[in-house]
Structure formats: C-alpha cells, structure tokens
Motif scaffolding. Sequence first.
Motif, short mmCIF file in Angstrom:
data_model
loop_
_atom_site.label_atom_id
_atom_site.label_comp_id
_atom_site.label_asym_id
_atom_site.label_seq_id
_atom_site.Cartn_x
_atom_site.Cartn_y
_atom_site.Cartn_z
N PHE A 163 0.81 -1.22 0.00
CA PHE A 163 0.00 0.00 0.00
C PHE A 163 0.85 1.27 0.00
CE2 PHE A 163 -3.58 -2.41 2.43
CZ PHE A 163 -3.82 -3.17 1.31
N GLY A 164 2.15 1.16 0.19
CA GLY A 164 3.05 2.31 0.09
C GLY A 164 3.00 3.29 1.24
N TYR A 165 2.53 2.86 2.42
CA TYR A 165 2.40 3.79 3.54
C TYR A 165 3.69 3.78 4.36
CZ TYR A 165 0.40 6.22 7.57
OH TYR A 165 0.14 7.13 8.57
N ARG A 166 4.66 4.58 3.94
CA ARG A 166 5.94 4.67 4.62
C ARG A 166 6.12 6.01 5.34
NH1 ARG A 166 9.77 0.91 2.76
NH2 ARG A 166 9.02 -0.42 1.08
N LYS A 167 5.24 6.95 5.04
CA LYS A 167 5.38 8.29 5.61
C LYS A 167 4.00 8.88 5.85
CE LYS A 167 8.14 12.50 4.90
NZ LYS A 167 9.06 13.19 3.98
N VAL A 168 3.82 9.57 6.97
CA VAL A 168 2.51 10.14 7.28
C VAL A 168 2.18 11.24 6.27
CG1 VAL A 168 2.78 9.62 9.72
CG2 VAL A 168 3.41 11.88 8.89
N ARG A 169 0.89 11.39 6.00
CA ARG A 169 0.45 12.40 5.03
C ARG A 169 -0.06 13.66 5.72
NH1 ARG A 169 -0.74 12.64 -0.21
NH2 ARG A 169 -0.35 10.42 -0.53
N TYR A 170 -0.53 13.54 6.96
CA TYR A 170 -1.19 14.66 7.62
C TYR A 170 -0.40 15.09 8.86
CZ TYR A 170 -4.65 12.14 4.89
OH TYR A 170 -5.28 11.46 3.88
N ARG A 171 -0.86 16.14 9.50
CA ARG A 171 -0.26 16.61 10.76
C ARG A 171 -1.12 16.10 11.92
NH1 ARG A 171 3.55 20.67 10.78
NH2 ARG A 171 2.79 21.60 12.72
N GLY A 172 -0.47 15.71 13.00
CA GLY A 172 -1.20 15.28 14.18
C GLY A 172 -1.42 13.77 14.23
N ILE A 173 -1.57 13.26 15.46
CA ILE A 173 -1.77 11.83 15.67
C ILE A 173 -3.16 11.39 15.25
CG2 ILE A 173 -1.93 10.03 17.44
CD1 ILE A 173 0.91 10.73 16.84
N ALA A 174 -4.18 12.21 15.50
CA ALA A 174 -5.56 11.80 15.26
C ALA A 174 -5.81 11.46 13.79
CB ALA A 174 -6.52 12.89 15.73
N LYS A 175 -5.42 12.36 12.89
CA LYS A 175 -5.67 12.12 11.46
C LYS A 175 -4.87 10.93 10.95
CE LYS A 175 -6.89 16.83 10.04
NZ LYS A 175 -6.56 17.94 9.13
N ASN A 176 -3.61 10.88 11.32
CA ASN A 176 -2.77 9.78 10.85
C ASN A 176 -3.17 8.45 11.50
OD1 ASN A 176 -0.77 11.13 9.04
ND2 ASN A 176 -0.37 12.30 10.89
N GLY A 177 -3.60 8.52 12.77
CA GLY A 177 -4.07 7.31 13.43
C GLY A 177 -5.32 6.75 12.76
N ALA A 178 -6.22 7.63 12.35
CA ALA A 178 -7.42 7.18 11.65
C ALA A 178 -7.05 6.44 10.37
CB ALA A 178 -8.32 8.37 11.33
N GLN A 179 -6.05 6.94 9.65
CA GLN A 179 -5.62 6.27 8.43
C GLN A 179 -4.98 4.92 8.73
OE1 GLN A 179 -2.74 8.39 6.02
NE2 GLN A 179 -3.21 7.16 4.22
N VAL A 180 -4.23 4.82 9.82
CA VAL A 180 -3.59 3.55 10.18
C VAL A 180 -4.64 2.47 10.42
CG1 VAL A 180 -2.29 2.37 12.00
CG2 VAL A 180 -1.44 4.52 11.04
#
Length: 298
Positions: free
Chosen positions: A261-278
């Motif tokens: 899926f190519g998820y090697r780097k976060v796209r957004y700022r903050g834990i909440a947004k990136n956590g939702a994507q995880v």
Amino acid sequence: VFLAEMAAVVPWGMLEALIEPRYPKMGPQGGRRPFPLPVMLRIYCLQQWYTLSDPGTEEGLYDIQSMRAFCGLELGRDAIPDETTILNFRHLLERHELTKAIFAAVSEHLAAKGELLRGGTIVDATLIAASPSTKNKEGRRDPEMSQSKKGNQWYFGMKAHVGVDAESGLVPTAGVTTGKVHDAKVMDRLIREDDAAVYGDKAYASEAKKRAAEDAGVLWAVKEKAKPGRDLTQRQRARNRRFGRVRAKVEHIFRVVKCQFGYRKVRYRGIAKNGAQVFALLALANLYLVRGRLASAA
C-alpha cells in the motif's frame, strides 16, 4: 485484477451501515445532493491502496477507467467527486472515529469467517516517518510527532503498534502513539483477555510481566534479553530462535501496509488524522492477506 479481488472480499454492506448514521442526508431545498455513500467509501479505499492525496484521487477518477468502474462511475453519465468532497468524507470518518469502528467490524467479520483465530498474540511496533520540515506557518515541526532511536539511527514520526494473531497472522488489536513512546508501554492494550501465549521481541522483555504471565498460565514467548556484561546462554539463543519463527508473522502485515500500500510516511499533521488512516489501512491489509480464501469460500 487487484480491484476485482478486493471488491469481492470487502464487506461493503457492513461498513456502509457503520457510516450511514453519520453520513449527511439530503440537504435543504436548493442544497447540493450528497454523493452516494457506496461511491465515497470505495473512493476512500482507493486512496489507501494507492497512496493518493485528495487532488490525486480526483485526477485518478478522471484518468483511470478501472478506478471509475470500481466506484460505479461513468464519465458523461455521472458526476465525479471533486477533491473537496473527498476531503470532507475523510474528515467525517476522522471526526467520528469511524475508521476504528471499521477496523473492529472487519476483525469481527474475519472471526465469523474462521480466519481470525484465538490463542496467542504477537506484539510489535513500526515507525512511520513524518516530515521534519519547518517550512510552514508555525515555523516548526509537527508537535505531536517525536524522535525515536532504533539501533544507531534516529527517526522522527509516530509509531503504529499492533497485536497480531499468532495463528492467522491477522491484526485484531492496534494503536498509535508518538514516536518516543516505548513499545512496552502499549503492550497491555494489544493483548487479548483469552490469549494463551504472548510473543514479542526483546523490547517487551520484563521480569515482572513474565512472572505474571506464568502465574496466569500464559506462555511468555518474548525474546530473552542479555543482561549488561553477559551473553545469552545457548539455551536462551535456541529459545529465541524457536519463538522467533512464530514472531516473524508480524512482518507480513507491515509488508502489506508499507510495501503493497506504500504507507511509509505520514500524510497529515497530528496523531488523530494519521491514526485514523492507520486503522483503515490495517483493516484493508487484513482483508488483503486472506482475499484468496475469502473469494474461494464465496
């Protein structure tokens, strides 16, 4: 081929039922009618599978016929959601923590199908890099990300913590933290109540937890850690190798998320947004790993 496989195994009806109570209904007279929920959910999945930004997703829907077909859209007949509409749907999922609900629903779905078993959990964590750039309005790095050392290398970002089923290799429990949080501090949240065994690398070594596990009749299969100034005994090395064969299953889910899926780097700022994507990525990775068996059963 990939999109056809995933379209067949994702439990669309179940996921749409989770989101539907929060999804906007018909607006007041003169307001724009929202796009159908099934279309927006499929577009969100495309973003996760192909590491697309909101503008990139809109462009992909115009340029790539297979993506439009997957979402049930046709140029000349249907309107294509613009990047703002795609952004608003993602924010809806983040605001109501719906990706956590999706992750839990997929886990229950796989357990009902006999894919997610019980018995033991492998705990591990992986670092997800964040941009260290200060070229922004605040003139500083993301305050919710932090540095972590692995080996002799320093990393800046966050951690994704997973509890992987020791039998199936799927993920029933997960969490996210900033990068500096030690893996062992999240361990208790990843272990299931009925686990008969706990596997982990030496970062999770703890004499107190080992004794508690043994008293509860749980197999403590965490790697032995050499004490300062001493080497591991031959028996300890053999034990680490034996349990390491089971613990290796945890790398499969990381391979799918980071390589497939190519998820090697976060796209957004903050834990909440990136956590939702995880959570969304882990749910889709679980389905990806068993797509062949689910398709055969169907």
